[in-house]
Each structure stands twice: as structure tokens, then as C-alpha cells.
Motif scaffolding. Structure first.
Motif, short mmCIF file in Angstrom:
data_model
loop_
_atom_site.label_atom_id
_atom_site.label_comp_id
_atom_site.label_asym_id
_atom_site.label_seq_id
_atom_site.Cartn_x
_atom_site.Cartn_y
_atom_site.Cartn_z
N PHE A 53 -53.01 -13.51 17.62
CA PHE A 53 -51.20 -13.54 16.61
C PHE A 53 -51.14 -11.98 16.27
O PHE A 53 -50.17 -12.28 16.31
N LYS A 54 -51.88 -11.76 15.62
CA LYS A 54 -51.60 -10.59 14.94
C LYS A 54 -50.62 -9.00 16.03
O LYS A 54 -50.66 -8.63 15.63
N GLN A 55 -52.28 -8.85 17.52
CA GLN A 55 -52.35 -7.62 18.11
C GLN A 55 -51.20 -8.09 18.75
O GLN A 55 -50.32 -6.94 19.03
N GLN B 283 -40.75 -18.31 3.45
CA GLN B 283 -40.69 -16.95 4.86
C GLN B 283 -41.64 -16.99 6.29
O GLN B 283 -41.40 -17.20 7.52
N ALA B 284 -43.12 -16.79 5.44
CA ALA B 284 -44.38 -16.61 5.85
C ALA B 284 -44.73 -17.84 6.46
O ALA B 284 -45.26 -17.69 7.81
N ASP B 285 -44.10 -18.71 5.62
CA ASP B 285 -45.03 -20.05 6.31
C ASP B 285 -44.27 -20.39 8.11
O ASP B 285 -44.53 -20.64 9.17
N ARG B 286 -42.90 -20.15 7.67
CA ARG B 286 -41.79 -20.67 8.62
C ARG B 286 -42.42 -19.86 10.10
O ARG B 286 -42.28 -20.53 11.26
N TRP B 287 -42.33 -18.51 9.39
CA TRP B 287 -43.17 -17.39 10.94
C TRP B 287 -43.86 -18.21 11.50
O TRP B 287 -44.50 -18.26 13.03
N GLY B 288 -45.18 -18.78 10.71
CA GLY B 288 -45.92 -18.94 10.90
C GLY B 288 -46.29 -19.87 12.26
O GLY B 288 -47.02 -20.11 13.56
#
Length: 478
Positions: free
Chosen positions: A356-358, A372-377
Motif C-alpha cells: 500500500f505505502k511503497q 480526503q485521506a479516507d477517500r484516498w484510502g
């Protein structure tokens, strides 16, 4: 050679893509093509504006950020679409769910609300750091065998001041209910196994989910002290009947006694493994911490304790014994053997977090609000789900230095490498962009007179100052 499961896998992928698009209730085209760009990018995702340069993203970088800022996702519908697909199972056919928390660190985002102090490991050994960020709880289904694949089913951000145990119980209840509704579990099937690390209160989690067909397996700290069952009441004894039996101290072998089940196994990564289990052990609960609001007498939550000792670790460090607590009692040798292997499979979720992160760039955007972070997640979770459904369809576009992999054994990164070819076959429900002109923006020479609000980091403080004792004692309660 033709794969008989390729036809059903192709249908599952097409169905999910259309259901994913229908769950985007606002700015659907921009959000869908953003997820497409994540899947079709060459190499790891480093920047969101660079995704707008790909051919699959037919909108500019302004539409990309506008989709994250003003778009809407029907989370319930998207979660139901993820759960509706095929799920991995253990060797005995049961569903194994792993729950863990990973953090999106935002140490310099002073204008981003909702940040809390997140735990992180430092580069030095045994170094613990507290970094501001957004913690996310993720539930994933595990599979058996030598594989780094998991099936993430739900993602939820932990808000400041929220009780992590309560939020986790509600999240697991939502996922298990969806599995039952979709027919993944039916009466007569083995109970769903929930695996968690030492940061979770296993007995409390089992108590909160007692009405569901689940069993809880958690790791416990090596300084815990549990109690045995109450001995039989002796006639003509004065005083209140005892609620707890003798102590079982993890750090004192003299209190263990003979194990009820003993297994000597051999593992590929960890060498010889010694597994011992003791039946009907429970923590001594008190009306403190999580049980403060409990009405009436505290329950006796008996379970099975499993001690796992391996010979070596892949990192070369000296292995320590692992203590596990299972919410069921009177387990046979076959079930004990399944439990410790299921716990070792829990570490597969770390590979998913790293991907997910890299690779998918989950934590690379510098978003302002937690919404916005929830939407992107959820977009990243939907993108990974498409990789999982395309697992049997992708062609191995290996590098010259990589070893060939048989069909169905590709890693998530290698499936993503060939996803752009599958996208043309699956089709895209997104519509073409309409021609438009960019807005005028701020006039030249005019400064921004409305600076962003700065927010403090949420820190949980204690009312009493605790000093670390030079002679640590075992924990006497649960």
C-alpha cells in the motif's frame, strides 16, 4: 494451458469494476480514473499529479485533486462489493481474519486536523517513537500456503479520543455480518477465526463478539498472569466462594504444570517449533480501564493458552517465546496445530501494508483533511482488490533477472505490472471528459488573507505520573 478458473475470475473482475464505479456518488469519473492510474502506473506511485499524465487518466491534475476534495464514496456499497467477491480460506475451509493498525505519518502537517500520536519503531533496536499521523485499522482475510497475498475487506480511521477496542469490535462485527449476508459463512461451517497482535485485548474482544460465529486468537505479553478455573467448593467452608484458581505466570515455569497438548513441529523459516497449550485459563478482571462501565459482576472469560517457541528468526535475532490466547476451551491437537500456524500467517498483512505505502502510494499525497485521506484510502483498497481478482488473469511480464512464476503465483506487484493489458479487456465504465477551461485563480499580486487553521495533535495524557520500577513485576490482572 487454459486455466478453468480464468473465466470466473474475469467475470468477478468486471462485476467489481462496475460496482466500484456505482459506489462513487460524486465525481465518479475522476475518482475511478484515479484508481485506474494507480494500477497502470509504471513503477511505484510517488506523486498524485504525475498520475494525471498517464493515458488512462483523461483529466488534468486539477480534476484529480477536485475528485479527492469534493468526491463522495458510498462506503457501505463499496465494502459490500469487496466482500461479495471470492475470499481465501485456511486449510480446513474456515475464514481467517487479521486486524491490525497502520499509521499514515503526518509530522509536519500542522494544518491537518484529526492527527494523533502514532507509535512507530525507530531505526535502532528497541527504540519506540511517537509521530503525529492518522492511524487506520484494516481487516484482511488471510490465505494459507507460501504467499504474500491477503484480502483487505475494510479500512477505518481511528478518530482522536476514540476507544480502539470499541472501534475494532464494531469494525469486525460489520465485516463478519457482511460475510454472513453474502453467504461466505453458513450454519455448520467452522467458526471465523480472528487473529490479532498483543495490542488488542483478546478476552474483551471475544466478550463483545460473543453473539457472532467467531473465535478470537491474540498474542499476549510475556509478563501476563492468568488464573486457572476455580477449584471445587469444599463443604463447611466459611466465607465467599472463590472466583479464581491458582496463578499461571507466563514468566515462571514453576506455575505452568504439565501441558494439555504438546506438539513438536518443523517450519521452513523458523526451524523446529515447540508448541505447548494449557486449557481453561482466564484473566482476573477488575472494574478498571475497559471494564469501568460494566454493570454487574465481571465475567469469567476462559480460554486456551498456547506457547510457541521457534529455533530461529529470518532476521537473525534471538527468538522469544510467543504466548497466544484463544477464546475457546477443550481444544484437540489438530486445532492447536492450526492456531499457531494461523498466527504466523498474520504477518502477511505486513506485506500488504508495505505494498500500500511503497508501491500503490497510499501515504505519498499531502492531503489536507482526514476525509480526503479516507477517500484516498478506499480508492487504494479498491485498486488492490482489482489486483487480487486479476491474479489468475495477468501475464507474467518478468524482468530478465526475475525467476519465472507459474500462473496464479504472481506477487501483487507483478500482477500490477500487467494490469494495463487486462484493463482493455475489462472495459471502463467512466465517461469521457467534457472540454472546459481552467478557472482564473487568484489575481496576480494578491496575497492569501485567509491562512489555514493550525490544529494541535491529540495526545492521551495520564492524571497520575508513573515511574518505571527497577524490578518489574508480572501483571496481576487482565
Amino acid at each position: 494451458m487454459h486455466d478453468p478458473d480464468a473465466g470466473s475470475a474475469s467475470g468477478d473482475l468486471v462485476r467489481f469494476r462496475h460496482e466500484f464505479y456505482r459506489s462513487l456518488t460524486r465525481r465518479a469519473d475522476a475518482l475511478f480514473e484515479l484508481a485506474e492510474a494507480v494500477l497502470c502506473a509504471e513503477g511505484p506511485v510517488r506523486s498524485l499529479p504525475e498520475l494525471s499524465l498517464l493515458a488512462v487518466h483523461r483529466r488534468g491534475h486539477g480534476g484529480l485533486y477536485a475528485g479527492l476534495a469534493h468526491g463522495r464514496i458510498d462506503v457501505d456499497r463499496l465494502r459490500d462489493a469487496i466482500v461479495a467477491g471470492p475470499l481465501p480460506r485456511a486449510s480446513d475451509g474456515r475464514i481467517v481474519l487479521a486486524v491490525d493498525v497502520t499509521c499514515w505519518f503526518r509530522p509536519e502537517a500542522h494544518t491537518a486536523p484529526g492527527r494523533v500520536m502514532c507509535h512507530a519503531y525507530g531505526r535502532n533496536r528497541n527504540q519506540h517513537l511517537a509521530i503525529p499521523g492518522w492511524p487506520y485499522s484494516i481487516v484482511a482475510a488471510l490465505e494459507t500456503g507460501r504467499s504474500s497475498w491477503t484480502a483487505p475487506l475494510d479500512i477505518q480511521r481511528l478518530a482522536p479520543g476514540a476507544d480502539a477496542a470499541t472501534v475494532t469490535a464494531e469494525q469486525l462485527r460489520r465485516v463478519v455480518t457482511g460475510l454472513i449476508t453474502r453467504g461466505h459463512w453458513q450454519p455448520g461451517d467452522p467458526e471465523i477465526l480472528i487473529v490479532a497482535d498483543a495490542g488488542y485485548d483478546g478476552p474483551r474482544l471475544a466478550f463483545q463478539l460473543a453473539d457472532l460465529p467467531v473465535a478470537v486468537l491474540v498474542r499476549m505479553r510475556s509478563d501476563r498472569v492468568l488464573r486457572r478455573s476455580t477449584p471445587p467448593h469444599t463443604p463447611h467452608t466459611v466465607g465467599r466462594p472463590r472466583r479464581h484458581g491458582s496463578e499461571f505466570v507466563f514468566g515462571d515455569p514453576a506455575t505452568w504444570g504439565d501441558p494439555d497438548v504438546a506438539i513438536d513441529a518443523d517450519t521452513r523459516l523458523y526451524g523446529p517449533a515447540l508448541v505447548r497449550s494449557w486449557n481453561r485459563l482466564h484473566p482476573r478482571l477488575t472494574h478498571r480501564t475497559a471494564w469501568t462501565t460494566h454493570v454487574g459482576s465481571l465475567p469469567i472469560l476462559e480460554g486456551t493458552v498456547v506457547r510457541l517457541q521457534v529455533d530461529r528468526l529470518p532476521s537473525g535475532a534471538i527468538p522469544k517465546p510467543v504466548w497466544l490466547w484463544h477464546s475457546h476451551v477443550d481444544l484437540d491437537t489438530r486445532m492447536i496445530d492450526l492456531l499457531w500456524q494461523a498466527f504466523l500467517r498474520r504477518f502477511d498483512i505486513e506485506h500488504t501494508f508495505r505494498l500500500f505505502k511503497q508501491t500503490l502510494g497510499w501515504t505519498c499525497p499531502k492531503l489536507r483533511t482526514p476525509e480526503q485521506a479516507d477517500r484516498w484510502g478506499w480508492l487504494v483498497l479498491a485498486a488492490y482488490t482489482q489486483l487480487r481478482l486479476a491474479r489468475r488473469l495477468a501475464t507474467d511480464l518478468r524482468r530478465p533477472w526475475e525467476k519465472p512464476a507459474p500462473p496464479g503465483r504472481l506477487t501483487p506487484a507483478r500482477v500490477r505490472r500487467g494490469f494495463r493489458n487486462l484493463r482493455a479487456q475489462a472495459g471502463s465504465p467512466a465517461s469521457a471528459p467534457k472540454p472546459t477551461r481552467p478557472g482564473p485563480g487568484r489575481p496576480p499580486g494578491h496575497r492569501n488573507h485567509r491562512p489555514a487553521i493550525r490544529y494541535d495533535v491529540h495526545v492521551v495524557t495520564s492524571t497520575s505520573k508513573k515511574t518505571k520500577s527497577s524490578t518489574p513485576r508480572p501483571r496481576r490482572t487482565g
